[in-house]
Design an enzyme around this catalytic site. Structure first.
Site, PDB file in Angstrom:
ATOM      1  N   GLU A 178     -16.064   8.245 -23.364  1.00 30.22           N
ATOM      2  CA  GLU A 178     -16.091   6.731 -23.430  1.00 30.22           C
ATOM      3  C   GLU A 178     -17.521   6.079 -23.288  1.00 30.22           C
ATOM      4  O   GLU A 178     -17.785   4.981 -23.871  1.00 30.22           O
ATOM      5  CB  GLU A 178     -15.329   6.197 -22.267  1.00 30.22           C
ATOM      6  CG  GLU A 178     -13.696   6.468 -22.663  1.00 30.22           C
ATOM      7  CD  GLU A 178     -12.812   6.070 -21.605  1.00 30.22           C
ATOM      8  OE1 GLU A 178     -11.619   5.627 -21.718  1.00 30.22           O
ATOM      9  OE2 GLU A 178     -13.132   6.431 -20.493  1.00 30.22           O
ATOM     10  N   GLY A 187      -3.946   1.517 -22.663  1.00 36.93           N
ATOM     11  CA  GLY A 187      -2.367   1.744 -23.376  1.00 36.93           C
ATOM     12  C   GLY A 187      -2.209   0.440 -23.632  1.00 36.93           C
ATOM     13  O   GLY A 187      -1.994  -0.620 -22.745  1.00 36.93           O
ATOM     14  N   MET A 245      -6.893   2.160 -15.847  1.00 36.10           N
ATOM     15  CA  MET A 245      -6.884   2.826 -14.544  1.00 36.10           C
ATOM     16  C   MET A 245      -7.912   2.300 -13.656  1.00 36.10           C
ATOM     17  O   MET A 245      -8.427   2.953 -12.446  1.00 36.10           O
ATOM     18  CB  MET A 245      -6.648   4.325 -14.559  1.00 36.10           C
ATOM     19  CG  MET A 245      -5.256   4.439 -15.379  1.00 36.10           C
ATOM     20  SD  MET A 245      -5.032   6.372 -15.286  1.00 36.10           S
ATOM     21  CE  MET A 245      -4.768   6.871 -13.592  1.00 36.10           C
ATOM     22  N   GLU A 246      -8.919   1.544 -14.172  1.00 37.41           N
ATOM     23  CA  GLU A 246     -10.013   1.231 -13.331  1.00 37.41           C
ATOM     24  C   GLU A 246     -10.602  -0.206 -13.078  1.00 37.41           C
ATOM     25  O   GLU A 246     -10.974  -0.790 -12.334  1.00 37.41           O
ATOM     26  CB  GLU A 246     -11.416   2.026 -14.030  1.00 37.41           C
ATOM     27  CG  GLU A 246     -11.298   3.298 -13.959  1.00 37.41           C
ATOM     28  CD  GLU A 246     -10.253   3.974 -15.219  1.00 37.41           C
ATOM     29  OE1 GLU A 246     -10.077   3.076 -16.119  1.00 37.41           O
ATOM     30  OE2 GLU A 246     -10.027   5.171 -14.927  1.00 37.41           O
ATOM     31  N   ASP A 258      -3.398   4.153 -27.350  1.00 37.79           N
ATOM     32  CA  ASP A 258      -1.778   4.529 -27.289  1.00 37.79           C
ATOM     33  C   ASP A 258      -0.846   3.276 -26.905  1.00 37.79           C
ATOM     34  O   ASP A 258      -1.290   2.395 -26.574  1.00 37.79           O
ATOM     35  CB  ASP A 258      -1.680   5.693 -26.290  1.00 37.79           C
ATOM     36  CG  ASP A 258      -2.051   5.298 -24.805  1.00 37.79           C
ATOM     37  OD1 ASP A 258      -3.104   5.390 -24.407  1.00 37.79           O
ATOM     38  OD2 ASP A 258      -1.272   4.485 -24.152  1.00 37.79           O
TER      39      ASP A 258
HETATM   40  N1  ADE Z   1      -5.544   4.319 -20.438  1.00 38.06           N
HETATM   41  C1  ADE Z   1      -5.436   4.653 -21.756  1.00 38.06           C
HETATM   42  N2  ADE Z   1      -4.037   4.565 -21.953  1.00 38.06           N
HETATM   43  C2  ADE Z   1      -3.259   4.528 -20.665  1.00 38.06           C
HETATM   44  C3  ADE Z   1      -2.140   4.534 -20.432  1.00 38.06           C
HETATM   45  N3  ADE Z   1      -1.239   4.851 -21.057  1.00 38.06           N
HETATM   46  N4  ADE Z   1      -1.794   4.373 -19.079  1.00 38.06           N
HETATM   47  C4  ADE Z   1      -2.988   3.913 -18.298  1.00 38.06           C
HETATM   48  N5  ADE Z   1      -4.147   3.952 -18.708  1.00 38.06           N
HETATM   49  C5  ADE Z   1      -4.708   4.352 -20.100  1.00 38.06           C
END
Ligand code: ADE
Length: 242
Positions: free
Chosen positions: A13, A80, A186-187, A210
């Site tokens: 990234e 996501g 997640m951050e 995704d």
């Molecule tokens: N970062 C990228 N895709 C993710 C997902 N599905 N859940 C949490 N963090 C993500």
């Protein structure tokens, strides 16, 4: 303007940004992380790999603020998609961030950060506006070479938690609970909380890899390996050069 911190959770990234740093950048190792200090496309920067998750992001944000005295923090990487309007390949710039896994009930409200009396942290309007302009220019030029569809650029809520969401039921639950959340990562909100506590402006830009469903692991990995680096440089280079 001061030094800008650019953070990412995985090497892919930020790899293109590290490679593009102007000659003379120096590495400082603190708390098992490398901090690259120098200039990127003419802007004084410190670039670091936070690693994945809220604790890692919070630790890294504290270090760039306390050790490097940065004036702004930008977190970038993948996310996501959660909102029905948000598709793989789109770009999301946060107007605010929240922690979807924070739950100190019955002591505090659902999602409330205990003793801060808030659920959401607002991103810096000026830095976010620059990111939006640059992302819209990138999208208008067609986004990625050979891409089937032009990416869309969204501005809104990003939800953060220590969960990689790879499950249709959990994604459905999050959609019901947080109807205005555009994407999951997640951050971001952990970095945002630290910046808020130090009074340092911050922004978050995410590219959708995704749909946080049963295929998320495969889609995320493909995007990370093949596409992530093209977006970061494509959007940040014009912004930092301007
Ligand atoms: N970062 C990228 N895709 C993710 C997902 N599905 N859940 C949490 N963090 C993500």
């Amino acid at each position: 303007m001061g030094r800008l911190a650019i953070l990412g959770a995985l090497h892919e990234e930020i790899a293109d940004l590290l490679a593009a740093m102007d000659p003379g950048a120096e590495t400082r190792r603190i708390a098992m992380r490398d901090f690259q200090v120098g200039t990127l496309w003419g802007t004084p920067c410190v670039i670091a790999l936070s690693r994945i998750g809220k604790v890692a992001a919070a630790a890294t944000a504290s270090i760039v603020i306390q050790e490097f005295g940065v004036s702004r923090v930008l977190f970038t990487g993948l996310a996501g998609g959660l909102h029905p309007q948000v598709r793989v390949g789109d770009v999301v710039v946060a107007d605010a961030l929240m922690q979807h896994d924070m739950d100190a009930r019955p002591l505090f409200g659902r999602h409330e950060i205990p003793l801060l009396g808030r659920e959401r942290f607002d991103a810096d309007a000026a830095l976010s506006a620059l990111l939006l302009d640059s992302a819209r220019d990138f999208a208008a030029k067609g986004g990625l070479p050979g891409a089937a569809a032009q990416p869309r650029v969204h501005h809104g809520l990003i939800a953060t938690g220590d969960i990689f969401v790879n499950d249709n039921d959990l994604a459905h639950d999050l959609r019901q609970r947080l109807p205005d959340a555009l994407c999951l990562e997640m951050e971001g909100a952990a970095m945002a909380q630290v910046c808020h506590e130090f009074g340092v402006p911050f922004a978050v830009m995410r590219v959708i890899s995704d749909s946080a469903d049963h295929a998320a692991k495969t889609d995320f990995t493909d995007f990370l390996v093949n596409l992530a680096r093209l977006y970061t440089a494509g959007i940040l280079k014009p912004l930092l050069q301007s």
